[in-house]
Scaffold this motif. Structure first.
Motif, PDB file in Angstrom:
ATOM      1  N   PHE A  29       5.663   6.436   9.793  1.00 44.12           N
ATOM      2  CA  PHE A  29       4.338   7.044   9.840  1.00 44.12           C
ATOM      3  C   PHE A  29       4.355   8.500   9.393  1.00 44.12           C
ATOM      4  O   PHE A  29       3.444   8.951   8.689  1.00 44.12           O
ATOM      5  CB  PHE A  29       3.775   6.933  11.258  1.00 44.12           C
ATOM      6  CG  PHE A  29       2.316   7.285  11.361  1.00 44.12           C
ATOM      7  CD1 PHE A  29       1.353   6.426  10.866  1.00 44.12           C
ATOM      8  CD2 PHE A  29       1.911   8.473  11.948  1.00 44.12           C
ATOM      9  CE1 PHE A  29       0.006   6.738  10.950  1.00 44.12           C
ATOM     10  CE2 PHE A  29       0.566   8.795  12.035  1.00 44.12           C
ATOM     11  CZ  PHE A  29      -0.396   7.926  11.546  1.00 44.12           C
ATOM     12  N   ALA A  30       5.394   9.238   9.758  1.00 42.30           N
ATOM     13  CA  ALA A  30       5.445  10.667   9.457  1.00 42.30           C
ATOM     14  C   ALA A  30       6.074  10.981   8.106  1.00 42.30           C
ATOM     15  O   ALA A  30       5.707  11.963   7.459  1.00 42.30           O
ATOM     16  CB  ALA A  30       6.209  11.397  10.559  1.00 42.30           C
ATOM     17  N   GLU A  31       7.027  10.152   7.639  1.00 45.97           N
ATOM     18  CA  GLU A  31       7.792  10.500   6.446  1.00 45.97           C
ATOM     19  C   GLU A  31       7.583   9.571   5.251  1.00 45.97           C
ATOM     20  O   GLU A  31       7.798   9.992   4.106  1.00 45.97           O
ATOM     21  CB  GLU A  31       9.290  10.503   6.792  1.00 45.97           C
ATOM     22  CG  GLU A  31       9.679  11.474   7.880  1.00 45.97           C
ATOM     23  CD  GLU A  31      11.126  11.311   8.332  1.00 45.97           C
ATOM     24  OE1 GLU A  31      11.453  11.794   9.417  1.00 45.97           O
ATOM     25  OE2 GLU A  31      11.920  10.693   7.594  1.00 45.97           O
ATOM     26  N   VAL A  32       7.188   8.327   5.507  1.00 46.13           N
ATOM     27  CA  VAL A  32       7.130   7.343   4.424  1.00 46.13           C
ATOM     28  C   VAL A  32       5.711   6.986   4.021  1.00 46.13           C
ATOM     29  O   VAL A  32       5.389   6.941   2.834  1.00 46.13           O
ATOM     30  CB  VAL A  32       7.904   6.055   4.830  1.00 46.13           C
ATOM     31  CG1 VAL A  32       7.788   4.999   3.739  1.00 46.13           C
ATOM     32  CG2 VAL A  32       9.366   6.382   5.104  1.00 46.13           C
ATOM     33  N   PHE A  33       4.862   6.731   4.987  1.00 49.51           N
ATOM     34  CA  PHE A  33       3.485   6.308   4.706  1.00 49.51           C
ATOM     35  C   PHE A  33       2.722   7.432   4.012  1.00 49.51           C
ATOM     36  O   PHE A  33       2.566   8.513   4.574  1.00 49.51           O
ATOM     37  CB  PHE A  33       2.793   5.914   6.008  1.00 49.51           C
ATOM     38  CG  PHE A  33       1.395   5.391   5.839  1.00 49.51           C
ATOM     39  CD1 PHE A  33       1.164   4.204   5.162  1.00 49.51           C
ATOM     40  CD2 PHE A  33       0.310   6.080   6.356  1.00 49.51           C
ATOM     41  CE1 PHE A  33      -0.112   3.705   5.006  1.00 49.51           C
ATOM     42  CE2 PHE A  33      -0.967   5.599   6.215  1.00 49.51           C
ATOM     43  CZ  PHE A  33      -1.183   4.404   5.538  1.00 49.51           C
ATOM     44  N   PRO A  34       2.228   7.188   2.794  1.00 51.78           N
ATOM     45  CA  PRO A  34       1.601   8.274   2.034  1.00 51.78           C
ATOM     46  C   PRO A  34       0.129   8.504   2.369  1.00 51.78           C
ATOM     47  O   PRO A  34      -0.494   9.407   1.837  1.00 51.78           O
ATOM     48  CB  PRO A  34       1.743   7.787   0.585  1.00 51.78           C
ATOM     49  CG  PRO A  34       1.678   6.303   0.694  1.00 51.78           C
ATOM     50  CD  PRO A  34       2.356   5.961   1.997  1.00 51.78           C
ATOM     51  N   GLY A  35      -0.433   7.682   3.232  1.00 50.39           N
ATOM     52  CA  GLY A  35      -1.864   7.752   3.524  1.00 50.39           C
ATOM     53  C   GLY A  35      -2.581   6.585   2.862  1.00 50.39           C
ATOM     54  O   GLY A  35      -2.156   6.086   1.818  1.00 50.39           O
ATOM     55  N   GLU A  36      -3.650   6.134   3.488  1.00 53.27           N
ATOM     56  CA  GLU A  36      -4.329   4.924   3.029  1.00 53.27           C
ATOM     57  C   GLU A  36      -4.795   5.002   1.578  1.00 53.27           C
ATOM     58  O   GLU A  36      -4.793   4.008   0.866  1.00 53.27           O
ATOM     59  CB  GLU A  36      -5.515   4.628   3.947  1.00 53.27           C
ATOM     60  CG  GLU A  36      -5.113   4.197   5.341  1.00 53.27           C
ATOM     61  CD  GLU A  36      -6.313   3.957   6.224  1.00 53.27           C
ATOM     62  OE1 GLU A  36      -6.712   2.789   6.383  1.00 53.27           O
ATOM     63  OE2 GLU A  36      -6.857   4.954   6.746  1.00 53.27           O
ATOM     64  N   THR A  37      -5.203   6.188   1.143  1.00 50.78           N
ATOM     65  CA  THR A  37      -5.758   6.313  -0.201  1.00 50.78           C
ATOM     66  C   THR A  37      -4.698   6.594  -1.266  1.00 50.78           C
ATOM     67  O   THR A  37      -5.005   6.601  -2.450  1.00 50.78           O
ATOM     68  CB  THR A  37      -6.812   7.436  -0.254  1.00 50.78           C
ATOM     69  OG1 THR A  37      -6.183   8.682   0.112  1.00 50.78           O
ATOM     70  CG2 THR A  37      -7.949   7.154   0.722  1.00 50.78           C
ATOM     71  N   GLN A  38      -3.460   6.819  -0.855  1.00 49.82           N
ATOM     72  CA  GLN A  38      -2.415   7.205  -1.803  1.00 49.82           C
ATOM     73  C   GLN A  38      -1.378   6.120  -2.055  1.00 49.82           C
ATOM     74  O   GLN A  38      -0.458   6.321  -2.844  1.00 49.82           O
ATOM     75  CB  GLN A  38      -1.700   8.461  -1.288  1.00 49.82           C
ATOM     76  CG  GLN A  38      -2.592   9.687  -1.198  1.00 49.82           C
ATOM     77  CD  GLN A  38      -3.120  10.104  -2.563  1.00 49.82           C
ATOM     78  OE1 GLN A  38      -2.380  10.103  -3.542  1.00 49.82           O
ATOM     79  NE2 GLN A  38      -4.391  10.455  -2.630  1.00 49.82           N
ATOM     80  N   ILE A  39      -1.508   4.971  -1.391  1.00 49.23           N
ATOM     81  CA  ILE A  39      -0.476   3.939  -1.503  1.00 49.23           C
ATOM     82  C   ILE A  39      -0.315   3.478  -2.941  1.00 49.23           C
ATOM     83  O   ILE A  39       0.794   3.432  -3.483  1.00 49.23           O
ATOM     84  CB  ILE A  39      -0.802   2.735  -0.587  1.00 49.23           C
ATOM     85  CG1 ILE A  39      -0.901   3.191   0.857  1.00 49.23           C
ATOM     86  CG2 ILE A  39       0.296   1.670  -0.713  1.00 49.23           C
ATOM     87  CD1 ILE A  39      -1.390   2.109   1.795  1.00 49.23           C
ATOM     88  N   TYR A  40      -1.424   3.140  -3.590  1.00 47.89           N
ATOM     89  CA  TYR A  40      -1.342   2.631  -4.965  1.00 47.89           C
ATOM     90  C   TYR A  40      -0.762   3.682  -5.895  1.00 47.89           C
ATOM     91  O   TYR A  40       0.110   3.396  -6.718  1.00 47.89           O
ATOM     92  CB  TYR A  40      -2.723   2.196  -5.446  1.00 47.89           C
ATOM     93  CG  TYR A  40      -2.726   1.660  -6.853  1.00 47.89           C
ATOM     94  CD1 TYR A  40      -2.294   0.362  -7.120  1.00 47.89           C
ATOM     95  CD2 TYR A  40      -3.142   2.449  -7.927  1.00 47.89           C
ATOM     96  CE1 TYR A  40      -2.272  -0.135  -8.412  1.00 47.89           C
ATOM     97  CE2 TYR A  40      -3.126   1.962  -9.223  1.00 47.89           C
ATOM     98  CZ  TYR A  40      -2.694   0.676  -9.456  1.00 47.89           C
ATOM     99  OH  TYR A  40      -2.673   0.191 -10.738  1.00 47.89           O
ATOM    100  N   ALA A  41      -1.240   4.916  -5.766  1.00 48.31           N
ATOM    101  CA  ALA A  41      -0.786   5.995  -6.643  1.00 48.31           C
ATOM    102  C   ALA A  41       0.718   6.221  -6.519  1.00 48.31           C
ATOM    103  O   ALA A  41       1.395   6.524  -7.499  1.00 48.31           O
ATOM    104  CB  ALA A  41      -1.537   7.285  -6.319  1.00 48.31           C
ATOM    105  N   GLU A  42       1.247   6.038  -5.320  1.00 45.17           N
ATOM    106  CA  GLU A  42       2.668   6.323  -5.100  1.00 45.17           C
ATOM    107  C   GLU A  42       3.581   5.204  -5.592  1.00 45.17           C
ATOM    108  O   GLU A  42       4.705   5.456  -6.000  1.00 45.17           O
ATOM    109  CB  GLU A  42       2.926   6.575  -3.609  1.00 45.17           C
ATOM    110  CG  GLU A  42       4.368   6.925  -3.294  1.00 45.17           C
ATOM    111  CD  GLU A  42       4.499   7.878  -2.117  1.00 45.17           C
ATOM    112  OE1 GLU A  42       5.510   7.780  -1.420  1.00 45.17           O
ATOM    113  OE2 GLU A  42       3.596   8.707  -1.909  1.00 45.17           O
TER     114      GLU A  42
END
Length: 205
Positions: free
Chosen positions: A9-22
């Motif tokens: 949650f703190a280091e890997v998950f980029p945020g709900e709106t950034q998953i595709y971009a990453e």
């Protein structure tokens, strides 16, 4: 704290709106391996929030201290444990096991792509599982959209490598968001021992 693996949650998950971009630009092999790794650490974190509040025991059991020999230190063991403690449905477990299988195929073979026979067999099974599960998630309000675009992916799976990549990316993105939704809602298990104020030698009724 003995937690040494990545904090999802703190280091890997980029945020709900950034998953595709990453993740959408990752090469096929990297997508297969990284997506499984991310879901693995996410599941470890959710399990740590679900299991009884014994931090050191939980970390050692899950392999969060970096020990891959731990009872639940592998993705497969965490999937099974997630099912047994109610974090995952049988359909979720089947899908995550399919992703684990894809990871293993890409990790242990040199010449492989999404049209390779074994990979195609795995993605076809993933497609069938995902059509059913995504419909259930949409109905429950855990994800938005419909399954209409999945029909297109299914049509192209046997012929276009990008269809397999797109399927895996779609499943991965939804589970990232789904686990994020679960993160604050997971309830910790309590002790199964029943406390009583009655003395041990109390006569039975």
């Amino acid at each position: 704290m003995a937690w040494k693996i990545e904090r999802w949650f703190a280091e890997v998950f980029p945020g709900e709106t950034q998953i595709y971009a990453e993740y959408h630009s990752l090469p096929p092999r990297e997508l297969a391996i990284v997506s499984a790794a991310v879901l693995d650490v996410a599941l470890a974190e959710l399990l740590a929030r679900r299991l009884i509040d014994q931090t050191k025991e939980v970390e050692e059991f899950l392999g969060a201290n970096g020990d891959g020999r731990a009872p639940a230190g592998s993705f497969g063991a965490r999937i099974q444990l997630g099912l047994l403690v109610g974090l995952l449905t049988p359909d979720d477990a089947a899908i995550l096991r399919n992703i684990k299988e894809l990871r293993n195929l890409f990790a242990h073979r040199v010449r492989i792509n999404f049209l390779s026979p074994d990979v195609l067999k795995s993605t076809t099974r993933l497609y069938d599982l995902w059509v059913r599960r995504s419909a259930a998630l949409a109905k429950a309000g855990a994800m938005s959209g419909t399954t209409e675009k999945l029909a297109e992916i299914g049509h192209f799976l046997p012929r276009v490598a990008e269809a397999g990549e797109g399927l895996l990316l779609s499943v991965f993105m939804v589970y990232q968001a789904y686990f994020h939704l679960m993160h604050s809602r997971v309830q910790r298990l309590g002790s199964a021992l029943v406390r009583t104020s009655e003395p041990r030698n109390a006569a039975p009724h």
